[in-house]
Design a protein around this motif. Structure first.
Motif, PDB file in Angstrom:
ATOM      1  N   LEU A  21       0.837  -1.188   0.000  1.00 48.87           N
ATOM      2  CA  LEU A  21       0.000   0.000   0.000  1.00 48.87           C
ATOM      3  C   LEU A  21       0.872   1.238   0.000  1.00 48.87           C
ATOM      4  CD1 LEU A  21      -2.915  -0.514   0.044  1.00 48.87           C
ATOM      5  CD2 LEU A  21      -3.000   0.406   2.328  1.00 48.87           C
ATOM      6  N   THR A  22       0.352   2.350  -0.448  1.00 46.44           N
ATOM      7  CA  THR A  22       1.177   3.536  -0.401  1.00 46.44           C
ATOM      8  C   THR A  22       0.893   4.397   0.775  1.00 46.44           C
ATOM      9  OG1 THR A  22      -0.197   4.024  -2.273  1.00 46.44           O
ATOM     10  CG2 THR A  22       2.103   4.208  -2.586  1.00 46.44           C
ATOM     11  N   ALA A  23      -0.192   4.464   1.342  1.00 46.56           N
ATOM     12  CA  ALA A  23      -0.352   5.243   2.523  1.00 46.56           C
ATOM     13  C   ALA A  23      -1.765   5.507   2.887  1.00 46.56           C
ATOM     14  CB  ALA A  23       0.346   6.557   2.386  1.00 46.56           C
ATOM     15  N   LEU A  24      -2.632   4.738   2.538  1.00 46.58           N
ATOM     16  CA  LEU A  24      -3.997   4.956   2.928  1.00 46.58           C
ATOM     17  C   LEU A  24      -4.833   3.747   2.709  1.00 46.58           C
ATOM     18  CD1 LEU A  24      -5.427   8.341   2.186  1.00 46.58           C
ATOM     19  CD2 LEU A  24      -4.324   7.503   4.159  1.00 46.58           C
ATOM     20  N   ILE A  25      -5.705   3.459   3.589  1.00 44.84           N
ATOM     21  CA  ILE A  25      -6.568   2.305   3.500  1.00 44.84           C
ATOM     22  C   ILE A  25      -7.889   2.664   2.872  1.00 44.84           C
ATOM     23  CG2 ILE A  25      -8.212   1.374   5.094  1.00 44.84           C
ATOM     24  CD1 ILE A  25      -6.041  -0.186   6.315  1.00 44.84           C
ATOM     25  N   ALA A  26      -8.556   1.668   2.313  1.00 38.49           N
ATOM     26  CA  ALA A  26      -9.820   1.946   1.700  1.00 38.49           C
ATOM     27  C   ALA A  26     -10.866   2.079   2.761  1.00 38.49           C
ATOM     28  CB  ALA A  26     -10.185   0.805   0.784  1.00 38.49           C
ATOM     29  N   LEU A  27     -11.370   3.230   2.963  1.00 40.41           N
ATOM     30  CA  LEU A  27     -12.363   3.445   3.983  1.00 40.41           C
ATOM     31  C   LEU A  27     -13.725   3.515   3.355  1.00 40.41           C
ATOM     32  CD1 LEU A  27     -10.610   6.307   5.772  1.00 40.41           C
ATOM     33  CD2 LEU A  27     -10.339   3.877   6.074  1.00 40.41           C
ATOM     34  N   THR A  28     -14.433   2.462   3.385  1.00 41.90           N
ATOM     35  CA  THR A  28     -15.745   2.510   2.789  1.00 41.90           C
ATOM     36  C   THR A  28     -16.750   2.882   3.842  1.00 41.90           C
ATOM     37  OG1 THR A  28     -16.153   0.271   3.375  1.00 41.90           O
ATOM     38  CG2 THR A  28     -15.061   0.661   1.306  1.00 41.90           C
ATOM     39  N   GLY A  29     -17.357   3.949   3.786  1.00 41.50           N
ATOM     40  CA  GLY A  29     -18.341   4.288   4.770  1.00 41.50           C
ATOM     41  C   GLY A  29     -17.666   5.153   5.789  1.00 41.50           C
ATOM     42  N   CYS A  30     -18.381   5.592   6.792  1.00 40.78           N
ATOM     43  CA  CYS A  30     -17.720   6.432   7.762  1.00 40.78           C
ATOM     44  C   CYS A  30     -17.689   5.789   9.106  1.00 40.78           C
ATOM     45  CB  CYS A  30     -18.389   7.783   7.822  1.00 40.78           C
ATOM     46  SG  CYS A  30     -17.261   9.074   7.374  1.00 40.78           S
ATOM     47  N   SER A  31     -17.871   4.513   9.168  1.00 42.60           N
ATOM     48  CA  SER A  31     -17.683   3.854  10.429  1.00 42.60           C
ATOM     49  C   SER A  31     -17.890   2.380  10.281  1.00 42.60           C
ATOM     50  CB  SER A  31     -18.617   4.412  11.477  1.00 42.60           C
ATOM     51  OG  SER A  31     -19.913   4.024  11.264  1.00 42.60           O
ATOM     52  N   ASP A  32     -18.489   1.969   9.210  1.00 43.92           N
ATOM     53  CA  ASP A  32     -18.643   0.550   9.022  1.00 43.92           C
ATOM     54  C   ASP A  32     -17.980   0.154   7.715  1.00 43.92           C
ATOM     55  OD1 ASP A  32     -19.341  -1.832   9.847  1.00 43.92           O
ATOM     56  OD2 ASP A  32     -21.470  -1.672   9.495  1.00 43.92           O
ATOM     57  N   ARG A 195      -0.437   6.668   2.087  1.00 39.54           N
ATOM     58  CA  ARG A 195      -1.819   6.721   1.613  1.00 39.54           C
ATOM     59  C   ARG A 195      -2.712   7.162   2.776  1.00 39.54           C
ATOM     60  NH1 ARG A 195       0.926   6.374  -2.085  1.00 39.54           N
ATOM     61  NH2 ARG A 195       1.001   4.806  -3.755  1.00 39.54           N
ATOM     62  N   LEU A 196      -3.557   8.113   2.520  1.00 37.86           N
ATOM     63  CA  LEU A 196      -4.518   8.567   3.532  1.00 37.86           C
ATOM     64  C   LEU A 196      -5.900   8.219   3.008  1.00 37.86           C
ATOM     65  CD1 LEU A 196      -3.150  12.137   4.326  1.00 37.86           C
ATOM     66  CD2 LEU A 196      -2.489   9.973   5.348  1.00 37.86           C
ATOM     67  N   ILE A 197      -6.724   7.647   3.864  1.00 45.94           N
ATOM     68  CA  ILE A 197      -8.057   7.247   3.397  1.00 45.94           C
ATOM     69  C   ILE A 197      -9.163   7.689   4.344  1.00 45.94           C
ATOM     70  CG2 ILE A 197      -9.517   5.300   2.816  1.00 45.94           C
ATOM     71  CD1 ILE A 197      -6.979   3.740   2.150  1.00 45.94           C
ATOM     72  N   THR A 198     -10.254   8.114   3.742  1.00 42.55           N
ATOM     73  CA  THR A 198     -11.447   8.462   4.507  1.00 42.55           C
ATOM     74  C   THR A 198     -12.661   8.224   3.620  1.00 42.55           C
ATOM     75  OG1 THR A 198     -12.437  10.140   5.968  1.00 42.55           O
ATOM     76  CG2 THR A 198     -11.569  10.905   3.844  1.00 42.55           C
ATOM     77  N   ASP A 204     -25.915   6.433   0.619  1.00 41.38           N
ATOM     78  CA  ASP A 204     -26.848   5.443   0.091  1.00 41.38           C
ATOM     79  C   ASP A 204     -28.124   5.443   0.937  1.00 41.38           C
ATOM     80  OD1 ASP A 204     -26.313   4.061   2.443  1.00 41.38           O
ATOM     81  OD2 ASP A 204     -24.975   2.603   1.477  1.00 41.38           O
ATOM     82  N   ALA A 205     -29.035   4.531   0.636  1.00 43.75           N
ATOM     83  CA  ALA A 205     -30.312   4.484   1.337  1.00 43.75           C
ATOM     84  C   ALA A 205     -30.168   4.243   2.833  1.00 43.75           C
ATOM     85  CB  ALA A 205     -31.191   3.398   0.720  1.00 43.75           C
ATOM     86  N   ALA A 206     -29.050   3.601   3.218  1.00 46.42           N
ATOM     87  CA  ALA A 206     -28.824   3.309   4.639  1.00 46.42           C
ATOM     88  C   ALA A 206     -28.108   4.456   5.347  1.00 46.42           C
ATOM     89  CB  ALA A 206     -28.012   2.029   4.778  1.00 46.42           C
ATOM     90  N   GLY A 207     -27.783   5.499   4.573  1.00 40.89           N
ATOM     91  CA  GLY A 207     -27.102   6.643   5.168  1.00 40.89           C
ATOM     92  C   GLY A 207     -25.598   6.509   5.239  1.00 40.89           C
ATOM     93  N   HIS A 208     -25.009   5.610   4.422  1.00 44.73           N
ATOM     94  CA  HIS A 208     -23.574   5.409   4.410  1.00 44.73           C
ATOM     95  C   HIS A 208     -22.935   6.058   3.177  1.00 44.73           C
ATOM     96  CE1 HIS A 208     -24.630   1.392   6.582  1.00 44.73           C
ATOM     97  NE2 HIS A 208     -24.712   2.437   7.397  1.00 44.73           N
ATOM     98  N   PRO A 209     -21.770   6.703   3.317  1.00 48.11           N
ATOM     99  CA  PRO A 209     -21.096   7.297   2.165  1.00 48.11           C
ATOM    100  C   PRO A 209     -20.773   6.204   1.144  1.00 48.11           C
ATOM    101  CG  PRO A 209     -20.210   8.155   4.197  1.00 48.11           C
ATOM    102  CD  PRO A 209     -21.064   6.986   4.571  1.00 48.11           C
ATOM    103  N   VAL A 210     -20.934   6.511  -0.127  1.00 43.26           N
ATOM    104  CA  VAL A 210     -20.728   5.500  -1.163  1.00 43.26           C
ATOM    105  C   VAL A 210     -19.314   5.485  -1.730  1.00 43.26           C
ATOM    106  CG1 VAL A 210     -23.157   5.558  -1.803  1.00 43.26           C
ATOM    107  CG2 VAL A 210     -21.533   7.071  -2.983  1.00 43.26           C
ATOM    108  N   ASP A 211     -18.506   6.482  -1.398  1.00 41.63           N
ATOM    109  CA  ASP A 211     -17.156   6.572  -1.952  1.00 41.63           C
ATOM    110  C   ASP A 211     -16.077   6.636  -0.870  1.00 41.63           C
ATOM    111  OD1 ASP A 211     -18.262   6.769  -4.548  1.00 41.63           O
ATOM    112  OD2 ASP A 211     -18.432   8.953  -4.350  1.00 41.63           O
ATOM    113  N   ASN A 212     -14.851   6.462  -1.312  1.00 37.47           N
ATOM    114  CA  ASN A 212     -13.676   6.661  -0.471  1.00 37.47           C
ATOM    115  C   ASN A 212     -12.829   7.756  -1.096  1.00 37.47           C
ATOM    116  OD1 ASN A 212     -13.350   3.146   0.166  1.00 37.47           O
ATOM    117  ND2 ASN A 212     -13.959   4.722   1.614  1.00 37.47           N
ATOM    118  N   LEU A 213     -12.252   8.594  -0.262  1.00 38.49           N
ATOM    119  CA  LEU A 213     -11.298   9.605  -0.723  1.00 38.49           C
ATOM    120  C   LEU A 213      -9.917   9.064  -0.397  1.00 38.49           C
ATOM    121  CD1 LEU A 213     -10.499  12.431  -1.740  1.00 38.49           C
ATOM    122  CD2 LEU A 213     -10.703  13.219   0.643  1.00 38.49           C
TER     123      LEU A 213
END
Length: 220
Positions: A21-32, A195-198, A204-213
């Motif tokens: 990895l270069t420096a960030l993890i794939a953060l899907t969602g903002c807590s799950d 890599r920095l990930i958030t 989405d319909a469940a209120g979770h972010p659909v993308d990762n930065l």
């Protein structure tokens, strides 16, 4: 609020594969976090772990022996700062959940950045991954303004010996959690990458972010 904690927890990526990895993890969602493509899908047979960032990684996500050995001797990060964004945070260690997805900082530690210990140590060859929430049920979190970071911005990481290592932002991208750029994030690289990930994007319909930065940076 359901959208607060759907961040990284389910981004399954092989632990050793994450070494590239270069420096960030794939953060899907903002807590799950919904599952991101694992390094195994990019050609690795190792167990999975998460986190990633866009950058000069190659298509291979296999374990790097040199990165693994250097991680054992290098000093772990204890603090990260991004002066241009006013970010200054302690760094906690993150491992894997029972389902082999990468851990994310708990919601009540929303202002603390996490370092995935299965990847490279910041400053060593290979991708190092730092993960942080955009927001949680407690409010805005440490990487809330990460989307404002500019190319060329300075990121400083201090290790437990007091040495400060500086990285320069080389790029950023927003990626759907359903099409996470595993190869770019976890691919093997000799660069001393970060890599920095958030989480990012609409909900989405469940209120979770659909993308990762994902923010990509390299040691100066």
């Amino acid at each position: 609020m359901p959208r607060t904690s759907q961040f990284l927890r389910r981004t399954a990526l092989p632990v050793h594969a994450c070494l590239a990895l270069t420096a960030l993890i794939a953060l899907t969602g903002c807590s799950d976090a919904s599952p991101a493509k694992s390094p195994a899908a990019a050609g690795s047979t190792e167990p999975s772990a998460t986190t990633g960032t866009p950058g000069p990684g190659t298509a291979s996500a296999s374990t790097s022996g040199s990165a693994s050995s250097s991680a054992k001797s290098a000093s772990p990060p204890v603090r990260v700062s991004i002066p241009s964004l006013g970010i200054d945070s302690a760094v906690m260690r993150l491992g894997l959940n029972p389902d082999r997805s990468v851990e994310v900082p708990p919601a009540d530690k929303g202002m603390t950045v996490g370092w995935y210990t299965g990847g490279s140590v910041p400053g060593q060859p290979g991708p190092a991954v730092l993960i942080g929430h955009n927001d949680t049920r407690y409010g805005r979190a440490v990487f809330h303004d990460l989307k404002k970071i500019a190319k060329g911005a300075d990121i400083a990481v201090r290790d437990d010996r007091g040495t400060e290592i500086h990285f320069e932002v080389t790029g950023r991208e927003t990626a759907s959690k359903k099409a996470f750029p595993t190869s770019r994030v976890y691919g093997r690289t000799e660069a001393r990458a970060l890599r920095l990930i958030t989480c990012d994007g609409s909900f989405d319909a469940a209120g979770h972010p659909v993308d990762n930065l994902i923010v990509y940076a390299e040691r100066k």
